[in-house]
Design a protein around this motif. Structure first.
Motif, short mmCIF file in Angstrom:
data_model
loop_
_atom_site.label_atom_id
_atom_site.label_comp_id
_atom_site.label_asym_id
_atom_site.label_seq_id
_atom_site.Cartn_x
_atom_site.Cartn_y
_atom_site.Cartn_z
N VAL A 1 0.81 -1.11 0.14
CA VAL A 1 0.16 0.19 0.07
C VAL A 1 0.89 1.15 0.04
CG1 VAL A 1 -1.76 1.25 1.32
CG2 VAL A 1 -1.75 -1.20 1.11
N LYS A 2 0.83 2.04 -1.05
CA LYS A 2 1.46 3.37 -1.06
C LYS A 2 0.59 4.66 -1.12
CE LYS A 2 5.14 0.55 -1.87
NZ LYS A 2 6.21 0.37 -0.80
N PHE A 3 1.05 5.42 -0.31
CA PHE A 3 0.44 6.66 -0.53
C PHE A 3 0.97 7.81 -1.05
CE2 PHE A 3 -1.23 5.08 3.59
CZ PHE A 3 -2.48 5.78 3.92
N VAL A 4 0.44 8.11 -2.32
CA VAL A 4 1.16 9.12 -3.23
C VAL A 4 0.32 10.45 -3.34
CG1 VAL A 4 2.20 7.28 -4.57
CG2 VAL A 4 -0.11 8.00 -5.06
N TYR A 5 1.01 11.46 -3.44
CA TYR A 5 0.64 12.75 -3.45
C TYR A 5 1.14 13.56 -4.76
CZ TYR A 5 -0.44 11.60 1.43
OH TYR A 5 -0.85 11.05 2.35
N PRO A 6 0.21 14.29 -5.40
CA PRO A 6 0.74 14.84 -6.69
C PRO A 6 1.65 15.87 -6.45
CG PRO A 6 -1.49 15.72 -5.79
CD PRO A 6 -1.25 14.60 -4.97
N LYS A 7 1.93 16.68 -5.47
CA LYS A 7 3.12 17.47 -5.28
C LYS A 7 4.43 17.05 -4.61
CE LYS A 7 -0.19 21.42 -5.18
NZ LYS A 7 -0.79 22.67 -4.35
N ASN A 8 4.15 15.79 -4.52
CA ASN A 8 5.34 15.11 -3.97
C ASN A 8 6.43 14.45 -4.99
OD1 ASN A 8 6.64 12.30 -2.82
ND2 ASN A 8 6.41 13.64 -1.27
N LYS A 9 7.61 14.80 -5.27
CA LYS A 9 8.39 14.25 -6.16
C LYS A 9 8.42 12.89 -6.22
CE LYS A 9 13.06 14.82 -8.33
NZ LYS A 9 14.28 15.23 -7.93
N ASP A 10 8.56 12.36 -5.01
CA ASP A 10 8.79 10.87 -5.23
C ASP A 10 7.70 10.23 -5.52
OD1 ASP A 10 11.57 11.20 -4.05
OD2 ASP A 10 10.95 11.09 -1.93
N SER A 11 6.53 10.89 -5.13
CA SER A 11 5.18 10.01 -5.44
C SER A 11 5.08 10.08 -7.03
CB SER A 11 4.02 10.96 -4.89
OG SER A 11 3.96 10.70 -3.37
N VAL A 12 5.23 11.33 -7.61
CA VAL A 12 5.31 11.48 -9.02
C VAL A 12 6.14 10.36 -9.66
CG1 VAL A 12 5.83 13.01 -11.03
CG2 VAL A 12 4.43 13.89 -9.29
N GLU A 13 7.32 10.27 -9.04
CA GLU A 13 8.23 9.48 -9.87
C GLU A 13 7.98 7.82 -9.97
OE1 GLU A 13 12.16 10.16 -8.11
OE2 GLU A 13 12.56 11.88 -9.49
N MET A 14 7.13 7.56 -8.62
CA MET A 14 6.62 6.20 -8.16
C MET A 14 5.55 5.75 -9.31
SD MET A 14 5.31 4.47 -5.00
CE MET A 14 6.39 5.18 -3.98
N MET A 15 4.62 6.87 -9.51
CA MET A 15 3.71 6.74 -10.64
C MET A 15 4.06 6.49 -11.94
SD MET A 15 0.84 6.48 -8.79
CE MET A 15 -0.47 6.70 -9.78
N GLN A 16 5.26 7.35 -12.06
CA GLN A 16 5.77 7.13 -13.68
C GLN A 16 6.50 5.83 -13.63
OE1 GLN A 16 7.92 10.85 -14.26
NE2 GLN A 16 6.25 11.82 -14.64
N LEU A 17 6.94 5.31 -12.64
CA LEU A 17 7.91 3.90 -13.03
C LEU A 17 6.78 2.89 -13.14
CD1 LEU A 17 10.54 2.42 -12.13
CD2 LEU A 17 9.72 2.36 -9.82
N TYR A 18 5.44 3.12 -12.64
CA TYR A 18 4.57 1.82 -12.55
C TYR A 18 3.62 2.08 -13.81
CZ TYR A 18 5.88 -0.52 -8.32
OH TYR A 18 6.43 -1.07 -7.46
N PHE A 19 3.37 3.33 -14.29
CA PHE A 19 2.13 3.61 -15.18
C PHE A 19 3.04 4.43 -16.42
CE2 PHE A 19 0.09 2.58 -11.36
CZ PHE A 19 -0.77 1.57 -11.79
N ASP A 20 2.87 4.31 -17.72
CA ASP A 20 3.00 5.04 -18.76
C ASP A 20 1.84 6.31 -18.55
OD1 ASP A 20 2.79 6.42 -21.50
OD2 ASP A 20 2.93 4.74 -22.29
N ILE A 21 2.54 7.56 -18.50
CA ILE A 21 1.91 8.65 -18.02
C ILE A 21 0.98 9.10 -19.12
CG2 ILE A 21 3.47 10.20 -19.48
CD1 ILE A 21 2.56 10.37 -15.38
N GLU A 22 1.25 8.42 -20.47
CA GLU A 22 0.03 8.76 -21.52
C GLU A 22 -1.26 8.13 -21.05
OE1 GLU A 22 0.36 11.37 -23.60
OE2 GLU A 22 2.28 11.77 -22.74
N ASN A 23 -1.30 6.84 -20.71
CA ASN A 23 -2.31 5.97 -20.26
C ASN A 23 -2.89 6.39 -18.78
OD1 ASN A 23 -1.98 4.37 -22.67
ND2 ASN A 23 -0.90 2.97 -21.47
N LEU A 24 -2.43 6.96 -18.02
CA LEU A 24 -2.76 7.07 -16.79
C LEU A 24 -3.72 8.32 -16.64
CD1 LEU A 24 -2.09 5.92 -13.93
CD2 LEU A 24 -0.50 7.89 -13.59
N PRO A 25 -4.89 8.24 -16.13
CA PRO A 25 -5.89 9.06 -16.12
C PRO A 25 -5.33 10.53 -15.23
CG PRO A 25 -6.79 7.15 -15.52
CD PRO A 25 -5.42 6.74 -15.67
N ASN A 26 -5.86 11.66 -15.55
CA ASN A 26 -5.21 12.83 -14.80
C ASN A 26 -5.60 12.84 -13.49
OD1 ASN A 26 -8.07 13.68 -14.99
ND2 ASN A 26 -7.75 14.75 -17.00
#
Length: 289
Positions: free
Chosen positions: A207-232
């Protein structure tokens, strides 16, 4: 002087295979749906969940087989739970993560009903649906949880959350690869502390808490998902629009696929909007007869 043989991945693989054979021997002969369910990959997941202790894995698996024989998750059909999904509070995404895993999107702020039993049944249906749509060789799914609109009024009771966690951990072990809790409100922390008590350590680590303004969170999301497929809603560039009619059409098609996989003899029928839907299975008493 004897040379100690270097431990290799091949050794690990051979040991795992031996454990699977041992577990299969321990549970004895299987038939029908139990046989379909208990693949080598399935047995491996139960062993993994119990740290490769064969006896504990056997007990866990037997409990699942008992649960499946009464709850019959493979017999749930979309038209039975569709009313729970009208707002799109849980749905299967049209995209996969970078590992090719099925993605479930959960939006607790879209909660639209109060029946704990029906909420759980709806989620179990979508778990089974996610599994039937896994790519070959893939055993796990990813969860994206969007907290937009979440409030104390829309949160499920602790007891319901506990029951969901129990089912997920006891009967779907090692199915969850990772769960992203995206931008949860501060008050959710108290709710999660209460819920975390029911999570085993291995699940809690996923379970990972992620926040839009947190750099580590943004990088984690990009690590797991293609940003073009990921909903806004999750920091991506795609647009997420839940269309209940279209989703119902897809689920009706999947119901036919599910019935075929499990060897359930049922023919789809047409409903008013032209969707093809599988009929309800016969009551247990009729099946027994």
């Amino acid at each position: 002087m004897f040379l100690r043989r270097k431990h290799t991945q091949k050794d690990d693989s051979e040991q795992r295979d031996a454990k699977v054979i041992e577990l299969r021997t321990a549970i004895g002969p299987l038939s029908g749906r139990c046989s379909l369910f208990c693949t080598d990959a399935c047995l491996m997941r139960y062993l993994e969940a119990r740290n490769w202790n064969v006896d504990k894995a056997r007990k866990m698996l037997e409990e699942t087989l008992k649960w499946r024989s009464t709850y019959k998750p493979e017999e749930i059909r979309w038209h039975e739970v569709a009313h729970e999904g009208e707002t799109g509070k849980v749905s299967r995404a049209s995209f996969h993560d970078r590992q090719g895993r099925t993605v479930l999107i959960l939006r607790p702020g879209m909660q639209n009903t109060t029946s704990a039993e029906n909420n759980i049944r709806h989620l179990v249906y979508l778990l089974e649906n996610a599994i039937i749509n896994l790519s070959e060789g893939q055993e796990q799914m990813s969860w994206l949880i969007d907290f937009t609109g979440f409030s104390l009024n829309t949160s499920v009771p602790i007891r319901t959350a506990r029951d969901i966690i129990y089912i997920l951990q006891s009967h779907y072990p090692e199915r969850l690869a990772i769960a992203f809790l995206y931008n949860p409100p501060r008050f959710f922390e108290a709710f999660y502390k209460a819920v975390r008590y029911f999570l085993d350590p291995k699940t809690a680590q996923k379970v990972k808490f992620v926040y839009p303004k947190n750099k580590d969170s943004v990088e984690m999301m990009q690590l797991y998902f293609d940003i073009e497929n990921l909903p806004n809603e999750f920091g991506g560039n795609a647009t997420l629009k839940y269309d209940h009619e279209e989703f119902s059409r897809l689920m009706a098609q999947d119901d036919v696929k599910t019935a075929k996989f499990w060897g359930i003899d049922e023919k789809p029928y047409q409903i008013g909007n032209g969707h093809s839907v599988a009929p309800e299975p016969a009551p247990i008493s009729q099946q027994a007869g």
